[in-house]
Scaffold this motif. Structure first.
Motif, PDB file in Angstrom:
ATOM      1  N   VAL A 173       0.843  -1.198   0.000  1.00 46.89           N
ATOM      2  CA  VAL A 173       0.000   0.000   0.000  1.00 46.89           C
ATOM      3  C   VAL A 173       0.878   1.248   0.000  1.00 46.89           C
ATOM      4  CG1 VAL A 173      -1.627   1.358   1.370  1.00 46.89           C
ATOM      5  CG2 VAL A 173      -1.994  -1.098   1.079  1.00 46.89           C
ATOM      6  N   GLN A 174       1.910   1.251   0.837  1.00 46.42           N
ATOM      7  CA  GLN A 174       2.812   2.405   0.890  1.00 46.42           C
ATOM      8  C   GLN A 174       3.543   2.618  -0.436  1.00 46.42           C
ATOM      9  OE1 GLN A 174       5.479   2.459   4.285  1.00 46.42           O
ATOM     10  NE2 GLN A 174       3.899   1.716   5.662  1.00 46.42           N
ATOM     11  N   ALA A 175       3.830   1.533  -1.131  1.00 47.48           N
ATOM     12  CA  ALA A 175       4.566   1.614  -2.394  1.00 47.48           C
ATOM     13  C   ALA A 175       3.650   1.805  -3.597  1.00 47.48           C
ATOM     14  CB  ALA A 175       5.401   0.350  -2.595  1.00 47.48           C
ATOM     15  N   GLY A 176       2.340   1.656  -3.402  1.00 49.11           N
ATOM     16  CA  GLY A 176       1.402   1.799  -4.505  1.00 49.11           C
ATOM     17  C   GLY A 176       1.410   0.641  -5.472  1.00 49.11           C
ATOM     18  N   CYS A 177       1.810  -0.542  -4.997  1.00 46.14           N
ATOM     19  CA  CYS A 177       1.814  -1.726  -5.862  1.00 46.14           C
ATOM     20  C   CYS A 177       0.895  -2.796  -5.297  1.00 46.14           C
ATOM     21  CB  CYS A 177       3.236  -2.273  -6.036  1.00 46.14           C
ATOM     22  SG  CYS A 177       4.003  -2.937  -4.533  1.00 46.14           S
ATOM     23  N   ALA A 178       0.624  -3.814  -6.076  1.00 45.29           N
ATOM     24  CA  ALA A 178      -0.318  -4.865  -5.693  1.00 45.29           C
ATOM     25  C   ALA A 178       0.421  -6.111  -5.218  1.00 45.29           C
ATOM     26  CB  ALA A 178      -1.212  -5.228  -6.872  1.00 45.29           C
ATOM     27  N   LEU A 179      -0.138  -6.769  -4.223  1.00 45.13           N
ATOM     28  CA  LEU A 179       0.339  -8.083  -3.793  1.00 45.13           C
ATOM     29  C   LEU A 179      -0.496  -9.112  -4.551  1.00 45.13           C
ATOM     30  CD1 LEU A 179       1.968  -9.977  -1.975  1.00 45.13           C
ATOM     31  CD2 LEU A 179       0.279  -9.600  -0.168  1.00 45.13           C
ATOM     32  N   ILE A 180       0.106  -9.732  -5.577  1.00 39.94           N
ATOM     33  CA  ILE A 180      -0.689 -10.586  -6.468  1.00 39.94           C
ATOM     34  C   ILE A 180      -0.408 -12.075  -6.286  1.00 39.94           C
ATOM     35  CG2 ILE A 180      -0.908  -8.788  -8.217  1.00 39.94           C
ATOM     36  CD1 ILE A 180       1.184 -10.315  -9.886  1.00 39.94           C
ATOM     37  N   GLY A 181       0.416 -12.435  -5.315  1.00 42.15           N
ATOM     38  CA  GLY A 181       0.675 -13.857  -5.100  1.00 42.15           C
ATOM     39  C   GLY A 181       1.767 -14.061  -4.073  1.00 42.15           C
ATOM     40  N   GLY A 182       2.057 -15.313  -3.824  1.00 40.67           N
ATOM     41  CA  GLY A 182       3.089 -15.658  -2.861  1.00 40.67           C
ATOM     42  C   GLY A 182       3.099 -17.151  -2.614  1.00 40.67           C
ATOM     43  N   GLU A 183       3.902 -17.559  -1.668  1.00 43.92           N
ATOM     44  CA  GLU A 183       4.037 -18.976  -1.336  1.00 43.92           C
ATOM     45  C   GLU A 183       4.396 -19.117   0.135  1.00 43.92           C
ATOM     46  OE1 GLU A 183       4.269 -23.165  -1.868  1.00 43.92           O
ATOM     47  OE2 GLU A 183       3.417 -21.573  -3.125  1.00 43.92           O
ATOM     48  N   THR A 184       3.776 -20.068   0.780  1.00 41.17           N
ATOM     49  CA  THR A 184       4.141 -20.436   2.144  1.00 41.17           C
ATOM     50  C   THR A 184       4.596 -21.884   2.139  1.00 41.17           C
ATOM     51  OG1 THR A 184       2.505 -18.921   3.093  1.00 41.17           O
ATOM     52  CG2 THR A 184       3.379 -20.633   4.537  1.00 41.17           C
ATOM     53  N   ALA A 185       5.806 -22.131   2.617  1.00 44.27           N
ATOM     54  CA  ALA A 185       6.375 -23.475   2.614  1.00 44.27           C
ATOM     55  C   ALA A 185       6.690 -23.902   4.039  1.00 44.27           C
ATOM     56  CB  ALA A 185       7.644 -23.509   1.764  1.00 44.27           C
ATOM     57  N   GLU A 186       6.158 -25.045   4.421  1.00 40.98           N
ATOM     58  CA  GLU A 186       6.412 -25.591   5.758  1.00 40.98           C
ATOM     59  C   GLU A 186       7.656 -26.475   5.686  1.00 40.98           C
ATOM     60  OE1 GLU A 186       3.464 -27.114   9.336  1.00 40.98           O
ATOM     61  OE2 GLU A 186       2.915 -27.461   7.252  1.00 40.98           O
ATOM     62  N   HIS A 187       8.625 -26.240   6.600  1.00 36.25           N
ATOM     63  CA  HIS A 187       9.909 -26.926   6.560  1.00 36.25           C
ATOM     64  C   HIS A 187      10.202 -27.680   7.854  1.00 36.25           C
ATOM     65  CE1 HIS A 187      11.739 -24.132   3.218  1.00 36.25           C
ATOM     66  NE2 HIS A 187      10.726 -24.869   2.788  1.00 36.25           N
ATOM     67  N   PRO A 188       9.421 -28.690   8.190  1.00 35.39           N
ATOM     68  CA  PRO A 188       9.687 -29.451   9.413  1.00 35.39           C
ATOM     69  C   PRO A 188      11.014 -30.201   9.320  1.00 35.39           C
ATOM     70  CG  PRO A 188       8.066 -30.581   8.057  1.00 35.39           C
ATOM     71  CD  PRO A 188       8.280 -29.232   7.432  1.00 35.39           C
ATOM     72  N   GLY A 189      11.752 -30.200  10.409  1.00 30.15           N
ATOM     73  CA  GLY A 189      13.030 -30.899  10.432  1.00 30.15           C
ATOM     74  C   GLY A 189      14.176 -30.062   9.890  1.00 30.15           C
ATOM     75  N   ILE A 190      13.852 -28.999   9.170  1.00 30.23           N
ATOM     76  CA  ILE A 190      14.858 -28.094   8.643  1.00 30.23           C
ATOM     77  C   ILE A 190      14.908 -26.814   9.476  1.00 30.23           C
ATOM     78  CG2 ILE A 190      15.598 -26.747   6.631  1.00 30.23           C
ATOM     79  CD1 ILE A 190      15.826 -29.746   6.263  1.00 30.23           C
ATOM     80  N   MET A 191      13.732 -26.349   9.875  1.00 31.16           N
ATOM     81  CA  MET A 191      13.611 -25.160  10.716  1.00 31.16           C
ATOM     82  C   MET A 191      12.895 -25.539  12.000  1.00 31.16           C
ATOM     83  SD  MET A 191      12.289 -22.513   7.724  1.00 31.16           S
ATOM     84  CE  MET A 191      12.668 -20.984   8.601  1.00 31.16           C
ATOM     85  N   ALA A 192      13.223 -24.849  13.094  1.00 35.04           N
ATOM     86  CA  ALA A 192      12.486 -25.037  14.346  1.00 35.04           C
ATOM     87  C   ALA A 192      11.042 -24.598  14.130  1.00 35.04           C
ATOM     88  CB  ALA A 192      13.138 -24.224  15.458  1.00 35.04           C
ATOM     89  N   PRO A 193      10.085 -25.162  14.870  1.00 35.93           N
ATOM     90  CA  PRO A 193       8.672 -24.865  14.627  1.00 35.93           C
ATOM     91  C   PRO A 193       8.334 -23.380  14.601  1.00 35.93           C
ATOM     92  CG  PRO A 193       8.870 -26.704  16.135  1.00 35.93           C
ATOM     93  CD  PRO A 193      10.255 -26.182  15.930  1.00 35.93           C
ATOM     94  N   GLU A 194       8.974 -22.587  15.462  1.00 37.02           N
ATOM     95  CA  GLU A 194       8.638 -21.166  15.546  1.00 37.02           C
ATOM     96  C   GLU A 194       9.457 -20.290  14.600  1.00 37.02           C
ATOM     97  OE1 GLU A 194      11.993 -21.936  18.400  1.00 37.02           O
ATOM     98  OE2 GLU A 194      10.116 -22.946  17.819  1.00 37.02           O
ATOM     99  N   ASP A 195      10.409 -20.888  13.876  1.00 34.67           N
ATOM    100  CA  ASP A 195      11.266 -20.117  12.975  1.00 34.67           C
ATOM    101  C   ASP A 195      10.584 -19.887  11.629  1.00 34.67           C
ATOM    102  OD1 ASP A 195      13.274 -19.902  14.790  1.00 34.67           O
ATOM    103  OD2 ASP A 195      14.563 -21.439  13.901  1.00 34.67           O
TER     104      ASP A 195
END
Length: 345
Positions: free
Chosen positions: A132-154
């Motif tokens: 919003v501050q930059a005047g651009c649109a958020l048109i997508g993304g990705e969330t990847a769960e990495h158990p065993g690679i990252m701690a649960p809260e990381d």
């Protein structure tokens, strides 16, 4: 419609249902960023955007990508996840405006040890605010769960932005000449660079980040988590109002690495150190870490998030345009002849 579910995958540590819930929670934040040109909704394989190229003779796409770095650890220690998304957007869009481009859209990537929908949605709320501050649109993304690679809260957060500029309006650094004025666009603090040194100096894993500091006028945690300023609107206004010959985003590498990126050979940026308005957090960091002055200017922005180099006759017009956009810019030096790229005197 029946949703996808895999008990075997869940047993391995990946919760698909949590991902669905995260998407549901983030929708309201993404909706805030919708601008003309957005074609697709979140959830598809690709984000679609139809740019308005009317009036452009030769449109050029400009892209930038970055992350937030180890500043994320401060957010995790404080349990405050709604601002680092602003940092992520800022690190990308502040780069692409250095050639004069208008950011069009942004995509994010979140890697997380265990997918907590509320944490993910909160992270995306910050990304949306940055867009919003930059005047651009958020048109997508990705969330990847990495158990065993990252701690649960990381988690880690990165992204990229795409903008556009007419080829004839790409900044011509070769027009720069001795006497041009260097303007400082104030930073909000450390922004998103040098946090490995910050974390070491302040021993953040054991420090009381919630303790109020009279010197800072806030807690140490608040000062360290202050989000990066987004300079898109002030810089674009300045480009329309004045003869701008160079723009530099002061990120990792500080003054000595970033300002030379827009300097032609044979020219030097002469900076008046005494003119720089440096926030208290930098003085505290330097004193507590016994960091040499040169290293500070070679690592941090020291209160200058971006520099804009303008023709001397246009300096007042540039400052007026920046001030009109709420940016308290001021002069900190000039361009001179010389082989040394940057001098802080």
């Amino acid at each position: 419609m029946e949703r996808s579910h895999s008990a075997s995958y869940a047993a391995a540590g990946v919760d698909i249902e949590a991902g669905y819930e995260g998407v549901r929670l983030m929708r309201e934040h993404v909706a805030r960023t919708m601008i003309p040109g957005v074609v697709s909704d979140i959830g598809g394989f690709g984000g679609l955007f139809a740019p308005d190229l009317a009036g452009m003779r030769e449109p050029v796409l400009v892209s930038g990508t970055d992350g937030v770095g180890t500043k994320i650890r401060i957010a995790q220690l404080l349990g405050k996840h709604d601002t680092v998304g602003i940092d992520c957007v800022a690190m990308c869009v502040n780069d692409i405006i250095c050639c004069g481009a208008q950011p069009l859209f942004f995509l994010d990537y979140i890697a997380i040890g265990k997918n907590d929908p509320h944490t993910v949605a909160t992270l995306v709320s910050g990304v949306a605010e940055g867009c919003v501050q930059a005047g651009c649109a958020l048109i997508g993304g990705e969330t990847a769960e990495h158990p065993g690679i990252m701690a649960p809260e990381d988690y880690d957060l990165a992204g990229f932005s795409v903008g556009v500029v007419d080829k004839c309006k790409i900044l011509d650094h070769n027009a720069m000449q001795p006497g041009d004025v260097i303007l400082a666009l104030p930073s909000s603090g450390i922004h998103s660079n040098g946090y490995s040194l910050v974390r070491k100096v302040f021993d953040v894993e054991h420090a009381d980040l919630g303790m109020y500091s009279d010197e800072l006028g806030k807690t140490l945690g608040e000062a360290l988590l202050e989000p990066t300023k987004i300079y898109v609107k002030p810089v674009l206004a300045c480009l329309k109002a004045a003869d701008v010959r160079g723009v530099s985003h002061i990120t990792g590498g500080g003054f000595y690495e970033n300002i030379p990126r827009c300097l032609p050979d044979g020219l030097t940026a002469k900076i008046e150190g005494a003119a720089i308005q440096t926030p208290p957090i930098f003085h505290m960091l330097q004193k507590q870490g016994s960091i040499p002055q040169r290293d500070m200017f070679n690592t941090y922005n020291m209160g200058v998030g971006m520099t804009v180099i303008v023709a001397r006759d246009d300096a007042d017009k540039a400052l007026a345009a920046l001030h009109a956009e709420g940016c308290d810019a001021y002069a900190i030096g000039e361009i001179v002849k010389g082989e040394e790229r940057v001098i802080v005197c």
